[in-house]
Design a protein around this motif. Structure first.
Motif, mmCIF file in Angstrom:
data_model
loop_
_atom_site.group_PDB
_atom_site.id
_atom_site.type_symbol
_atom_site.label_atom_id
_atom_site.label_comp_id
_atom_site.label_asym_id
_atom_site.label_seq_id
_atom_site.Cartn_x
_atom_site.Cartn_y
_atom_site.Cartn_z
ATOM 1 N N ARG A 31 -5.961 -17.452 27.979
ATOM 2 C CA ARG A 31 -4.859 -16.561 27.078
ATOM 3 C C ARG A 31 -4.774 -15.831 27.035
ATOM 4 N N SER A 32 -3.361 -14.848 26.199
ATOM 5 C CA SER A 32 -3.120 -13.777 27.448
ATOM 6 C C SER A 32 -3.873 -12.775 27.502
ATOM 7 N N ALA A 33 -2.965 -12.277 29.372
ATOM 8 C CA ALA A 33 -4.064 -11.713 29.711
ATOM 9 C C ALA A 33 -3.152 -10.390 30.512
ATOM 10 N N THR A 34 -3.365 -9.302 30.442
ATOM 11 C CA THR A 34 -3.695 -8.282 31.418
ATOM 12 C C THR A 34 -4.280 -7.784 32.154
ATOM 13 N N PRO A 35 -4.278 -6.816 32.969
ATOM 14 C CA PRO A 35 -5.367 -6.197 33.688
ATOM 15 C C PRO A 35 -6.424 -5.667 32.709
ATOM 16 N N ARG A 36 -6.553 -4.876 32.007
ATOM 17 C CA ARG A 36 -7.320 -4.860 31.274
ATOM 18 C C ARG A 36 -8.041 -5.667 30.499
ATOM 19 N N ALA A 37 -7.188 -5.903 29.552
ATOM 20 C CA ALA A 37 -7.868 -7.518 29.172
ATOM 21 C C ALA A 37 -8.550 -8.041 29.345
ATOM 22 N N ASP A 38 -8.232 -8.767 30.917
ATOM 23 C CA ASP A 38 -9.180 -9.056 32.045
ATOM 24 C C ASP A 38 -10.642 -8.678 32.458
ATOM 25 N N SER A 39 -10.094 -8.082 32.210
ATOM 26 C CA SER A 39 -11.933 -6.874 32.432
ATOM 27 C C SER A 39 -12.791 -6.925 31.588
ATOM 28 N N MET A 40 -11.660 -7.052 30.013
ATOM 29 C CA MET A 40 -12.921 -7.064 29.359
ATOM 30 C C MET A 40 -13.258 -8.451 28.894
ATOM 31 N N ARG A 41 -12.152 -9.121 29.272
ATOM 32 C CA ARG A 41 -12.915 -10.324 28.691
ATOM 33 C C ARG A 41 -14.722 -10.748 29.190
ATOM 34 N N ASN A 42 -14.251 -10.552 30.845
ATOM 35 C CA ASN A 42 -15.354 -10.801 31.563
ATOM 36 C C ASN A 42 -17.093 -9.646 30.450
ATOM 37 N N LYS A 43 -16.922 -9.399 29.801
ATOM 38 C CA LYS A 43 -17.484 -8.226 29.710
ATOM 39 C C LYS A 43 -17.833 -8.466 27.383
ATOM 40 N N ARG A 44 -17.604 -10.111 27.204
ATOM 41 C CA ARG A 44 -18.262 -9.697 25.989
ATOM 42 C C ARG A 44 -19.366 -9.479 25.368
ATOM 43 N N PRO A 45 -20.071 -8.553 24.737
ATOM 44 C CA PRO A 45 -21.468 -8.399 24.237
ATOM 45 C C PRO A 45 -21.747 -9.692 23.538
ATOM 46 N N ASP A 46 -23.259 -10.329 23.538
ATOM 47 C CA ASP A 46 -23.540 -11.083 22.995
ATOM 48 C C ASP A 46 -23.216 -11.495 21.261
ATOM 49 N N LYS A 47 -23.679 -10.341 20.918
ATOM 50 C CA LYS A 47 -23.309 -10.352 19.182
ATOM 51 C C LYS A 47 -22.014 -10.581 19.501
ATOM 52 N N ILE A 48 -21.213 -10.729 20.154
ATOM 53 C CA ILE A 48 -19.675 -11.382 19.059
ATOM 54 C C ILE A 48 -19.537 -11.726 19.517
ATOM 55 N N PRO A 49 -18.529 -12.980 19.232
ATOM 56 C CA PRO A 49 -18.428 -14.593 19.504
ATOM 57 C C PRO A 49 -17.108 -14.761 20.169
ATOM 58 N N ALA A 50 -17.242 -15.506 21.298
ATOM 59 C CA ALA A 50 -16.541 -15.566 22.064
ATOM 60 C C ALA A 50 -14.590 -16.373 20.894
ATOM 61 N N ALA A 51 -14.895 -17.031 20.214
ATOM 62 C CA ALA A 51 -13.518 -17.406 20.088
ATOM 63 C C ALA A 51 -12.570 -15.211 19.044
ATOM 64 N N ALA A 52 -13.590 -15.084 18.784
ATOM 65 C CA ALA A 52 -13.565 -12.824 18.012
ATOM 66 C C ALA A 52 -13.879 -11.941 19.189
ATOM 67 N N TRP A 53 -13.864 -12.481 19.363
ATOM 68 C CA TRP A 53 -13.605 -11.205 21.555
ATOM 69 C C TRP A 53 -12.287 -11.465 21.927
ATOM 70 N N ASN A 54 -12.003 -12.776 22.373
ATOM 71 C CA ASN A 54 -10.999 -13.343 22.409
ATOM 72 C C ASN A 54 -9.279 -13.149 21.821
ATOM 73 N N ARG A 55 -9.612 -12.695 20.223
ATOM 74 C CA ARG A 55 -8.581 -11.945 19.413
ATOM 75 C C ARG A 55 -8.321 -10.834 19.851
ATOM 76 N N ILE A 56 -9.225 -10.224 20.437
ATOM 77 C CA ILE A 56 -9.907 -8.453 20.180
ATOM 78 C C ILE A 56 -9.121 -8.414 21.940
#
Length: 187
Positions: free
Chosen positions: A30-55
């Motif tokens: 996926r598109s990545a930067t330090p901040r985005a990478d950090s977020m990707r590893n902290k996906r809330p359970d209530k948000i589907p993976a596909a939606a979280w990746n778009r965010i």
């Protein structure tokens, strides 16, 4: 050398066309930067993976575009408020030039109503009646503009679009109906 950001691929320093083809062919990155990478590893359970990746892709797009504005005297993530005290965060602001909202999407892959919603949001939340708040970040980035109203052309910034015909239709509608400029970011 140029930084490349594509949906589904990591930003990379491109030295030749073959390196960009290799990055695009991976598909699972996926598109990545330090901040985005950090977020990707902290996906809330209530948000589907596909939606979280778009965010996270949107965060990466915002982060990659920051230097463009910073080099020109602007800033990313500028906090503003309306007359009722509602706070919003402008993606990028170049004082007296541009008020920018950024969406990491392909217009040909979303509904027309979604694009219209982006334009309405930009007009409503990031208009010249908004006052730049006195926050720590705003004071560091734009000290001379804290307490002043936003000023400039409203811009919806998007990544380079695959479908030129769809892009041109929305560019015309944005100008005619909203007085908003749509601009592709060349990464």
């Amino acid at each position: 050398m140029q930084v490349a950001l594509r949906r589904g691929a990591r930003p990379a320093i491109e030295e030749s066309d073959s390196s960009s083809e290799a990055a695009a062919s991976t598909g699972d990155q996926r598109s990545a930067t330090p901040r985005a990478d950090s977020m990707r590893n902290k996906r809330p359970d209530k948000i589907p993976a596909a939606a979280w990746n778009r965010i996270c892709d949107g965060v990466a797009f915002n982060e990659v575009r920051e230097p463009y504005y910073k080099e020109r005297g602007g800033a990313n993530e500028v906090y503003v408020a309306d007359a009722k005290g509602r706070r919003y965060k402008v993606d990028s602001y170049m004082p007296n030039k541009e008020i920018v909202s950024r969406k990491e999407t392909q217009f040909s892959e979303i509904k027309e109503s979604t694009v219209m919603g982006y334009l309405q949001e930009l007009r409503r939340k990031y208009n010249p009646s908004m006052r730049i708040l006195s926050t720590e970040g705003n004071l560091k980035k734009l000290p001379d503009y804290v307490g002043k109203n936003l000023a400039g052309v409203q811009v919806l910034e998007i990544p380079s679009q695959k479908n030129r015909e769809v892009l041109e239709v929305f560019k015309k509608r944005a100008l005619d109906d909203f007085q908003i400029m749509i601009r592709e970011a060349r990464l």
